[in-house]
Write a protein that holds these residues in place. Structure first.
Motif, mmCIF file in Angstrom:
data_model
loop_
_atom_site.group_PDB
_atom_site.id
_atom_site.type_symbol
_atom_site.label_atom_id
_atom_site.label_comp_id
_atom_site.label_asym_id
_atom_site.label_seq_id
_atom_site.Cartn_x
_atom_site.Cartn_y
_atom_site.Cartn_z
ATOM 1 N N LEU A 171 14.962 54.338 27.546
ATOM 2 C CA LEU A 171 15.870 53.975 28.629
ATOM 3 C C LEU A 171 16.057 55.084 29.656
ATOM 4 O O LEU A 171 16.296 54.805 30.835
ATOM 5 N N ARG A 172 15.953 56.332 29.230
ATOM 6 C CA ARG A 172 16.299 57.463 30.097
ATOM 7 C C ARG A 172 15.574 57.423 31.444
ATOM 8 O O ARG A 172 16.198 57.633 32.485
ATOM 9 N N PRO A 173 14.264 57.136 31.499
ATOM 10 C CA PRO A 173 13.603 57.126 32.808
ATOM 11 C C PRO A 173 14.046 55.970 33.712
ATOM 12 O O PRO A 173 13.852 56.032 34.928
ATOM 13 N N ARG A 174 14.620 54.927 33.120
ATOM 14 C CA ARG A 174 14.969 53.730 33.899
ATOM 15 C C ARG A 174 16.409 53.716 34.374
ATOM 16 O O ARG A 174 16.740 53.017 35.334
ATOM 17 N N VAL A 175 17.283 54.414 33.692
ATOM 18 C CA VAL A 175 18.709 54.370 34.035
ATOM 19 C C VAL A 175 19.002 55.383 35.133
ATOM 20 O O VAL A 175 18.739 56.580 34.980
ATOM 21 N N THR A 176 19.531 54.889 36.246
ATOM 22 C CA THR A 176 19.872 55.751 37.375
ATOM 23 C C THR A 176 21.366 56.054 37.382
ATOM 24 O O THR A 176 22.148 55.458 36.635
ATOM 25 N N ARG A 177 21.742 56.966 38.265
ATOM 26 C CA ARG A 177 23.162 57.282 38.416
ATOM 27 C C ARG A 177 23.930 56.044 38.901
ATOM 28 O O ARG A 177 25.065 55.816 38.500
ATOM 29 N N ALA A 178 23.287 55.255 39.755
ATOM 30 C CA ALA A 178 23.921 54.021 40.233
ATOM 31 C C ALA A 178 24.161 53.049 39.082
ATOM 32 O O ALA A 178 25.187 52.358 39.038
ATOM 33 N N ASP A 179 23.204 52.982 38.142
ATOM 34 C CA ASP A 179 23.374 52.115 36.970
ATOM 35 C C ASP A 179 24.592 52.549 36.153
ATOM 36 O O ASP A 179 25.400 51.720 35.719
ATOM 37 N N MET A 180 24.720 53.859 35.937
ATOM 38 C CA MET A 180 25.843 54.364 35.144
ATOM 39 C C MET A 180 27.174 54.092 35.846
ATOM 40 O O MET A 180 28.159 53.730 35.208
ATOM 41 N N GLY A 181 27.180 54.242 37.163
ATOM 42 C CA GLY A 181 28.391 53.920 37.912
ATOM 43 C C GLY A 181 28.740 52.455 37.803
ATOM 44 O O GLY A 181 29.912 52.082 37.644
ATOM 45 N N ALA A 182 27.720 51.588 37.876
ATOM 46 C CA ALA A 182 27.956 50.148 37.757
ATOM 47 C C ALA A 182 28.475 49.788 36.372
ATOM 48 O O ALA A 182 29.369 48.950 36.234
ATOM 49 N N LEU A 183 27.932 50.412 35.337
ATOM 50 C CA LEU A 183 28.383 50.139 33.970
ATOM 51 C C LEU A 183 29.853 50.518 33.791
ATOM 52 O O LEU A 183 30.632 49.766 33.191
ATOM 53 N N MET A 184 30.243 51.674 34.312
ATOM 54 C CA MET A 184 31.639 52.105 34.209
ATOM 55 C C MET A 184 32.549 51.183 35.018
ATOM 56 O O MET A 184 33.646 50.825 34.582
ATOM 57 N N TYR A 185 32.091 50.796 36.198
ATOM 58 C CA TYR A 185 32.872 49.891 37.051
ATOM 59 C C TYR A 185 33.050 48.526 36.390
ATOM 60 O O TYR A 185 34.166 47.982 36.337
ATOM 61 N N LEU A 186 31.965 47.965 35.875
ATOM 62 C CA LEU A 186 32.036 46.648 35.235
ATOM 63 C C LEU A 186 32.865 46.701 33.960
ATOM 64 O O LEU A 186 33.589 45.748 33.642
ATOM 65 N N GLY A 187 32.766 47.804 33.220
ATOM 66 C CA GLY A 187 33.568 47.932 32.008
ATOM 67 C C GLY A 187 35.050 47.987 32.317
ATOM 68 O O GLY A 187 35.868 47.361 31.627
#
Length: 337
Positions: A85-101
């Motif tokens: 997963l590491r090469p595919r997950v971007t900073r934007a993805d992590m922000g979206a995950l925190m926002y959606l959570g």
């Protein structure tokens, strides 16, 4: 955040989309997606029993404990997937995950609880039950979305069932003891919960239908995100519990963690996985109708818990909701040539 077409015609996706379920024919996507959504509804419906089993614990404590356990289990599931997963997950993805959570889990549940406490269970359930109407309306401008006029009949049929199932409580409710400002505040909180969850479900669907992550990967990453929020909120939940003045023995806390563990596995881990799998296969305008499965299974579990059968009114409401879903599925099937 990457936005992609979310309609039933998966062939219209651009060539940059990853191969996967989005490229299956609608005839294959929809039946399997509905089946996954039904399983998710069966899992989520179990959450209705938690307040009845843990009446001496506040909602924030129950919610935080459930999501902390979900987050911990998600960490173990993600561990062997990190390298991939590491090469595919971007900073934007992590922000979206925190926002959606934060919005789709924590804020939604707080607003829902506020609506129940201030305006009553029936009114809150009725408003939040309008998700099958809200999601297609909010998603109507997406490329390829099914026209609302084709979904109006199924959406109104589902909503008629939700109104009918709450009609008795609405008519029998005694609002005289509630200040007008409190009822209006509860109604506003319920509408906010409706909009927030619908917005969450649409953005979540866009991520899943991009084909960049599997349902299990996205569910596990979502679990870690909401687990982080729950750890941060846990001190507030304990403070709230202490403020209640109830002295709980070790047996009650043992029951508290056992119930939350069971719900974390069934509703959060497995239920969310199944919902995300359904979301990958269904157009957003149809996935909104699938939320009725949670209502139907929750109703069934309540009959078992209360040891009674359904009334004619409840049976009619269930028939309307099931009929509306079947109608919506038919409207999303490709035209015969």
């Amino acid at each position: 955040m990457q936005s992609t077409p979310s309609d039933g015609n998966r062939a219209s996706l651009t060539s940059t989309a990853a191969p996967g379920p989005l490229h299956l024919s609608p005839a294959t996507n929809i039946p399997r997606g509905v089946a996954y959504a039904a399983v998710a509804g069966a899992c989520w419906g179990s959450m209705l029993l938690v307040p009845a089993l843990l009446p001496d614990f506040n909602p924030l404590a129950i919610t935080s404990a459930r999501f902390m356990l979900y987050g911990l289990m998600s960490v173990f599931i993600l561990a062997p997937l990190v390298r991939r997963l590491r090469p595919r997950v971007t900073r934007a993805d992590m922000g979206a995950l925190m926002y959606l959570g934060l919005t789709g889990s924590i804020l939604y549940l707080v607003l829902m609880a506020t609506g129940v406490q201030w305006a009553g269970m029936a009114i809150t359930t009725l408003i939040i039950g309008m998700v099958p109407l809200a999601m297609p309306i909010m998603n109507r401008k997406q490329v390829g979305a099914l026209p609302l006029r084709r979904l109006l009949g199924p959406m109104l049929t589902v909503c008629a069932g939700i109104v009918l199932i709450n009609a008795h409580e609405l008519l029998a409710a005694d609002e005289a003891a509630r200040p007008v400002w409190r009822v209006l505040g509860g109604v506003a909180a319920a509408f906010a919960a409706l909009v927030i969850w619908s917005h969450y479900a649409i953005r979540n669907a866009h991520y899943l239908q991009s084909g960049r992550f599997t349902a299990l990967e996205w569910s596990s990453m979502s679990g870690v995100a909401v687990g982080i929020w729950s750890v941060l909120l846990w001190p507030l939940a304990l403070w709230w519990q202490a403020r209640s003045g109830q002295q709980l023995d070790a047996g009650r806390w043992h029951m508290f963690w056992l119930v939350n563990l069971a719900v974390s596995i069934l509703a959060s881990l497995f239920g969310n996985w199944m919902w995300n799998a359904a979301t990958r296969l269904l157009p957003i305008s149809l996935s909104g109708q699938m939320i009725v499965f949670e209502t139907l299974f929750a109703l069934s579990y309540s009959f078992i818990y209360l040891q009674r059968g359904p009334t004619w009114q409840e049976l009619t409401a269930a028939a309307l909701m099931i009929g509306g879903v079947c109608w919506a599925v038919q409207r999303h099937q490709p035209a015969a040539h």
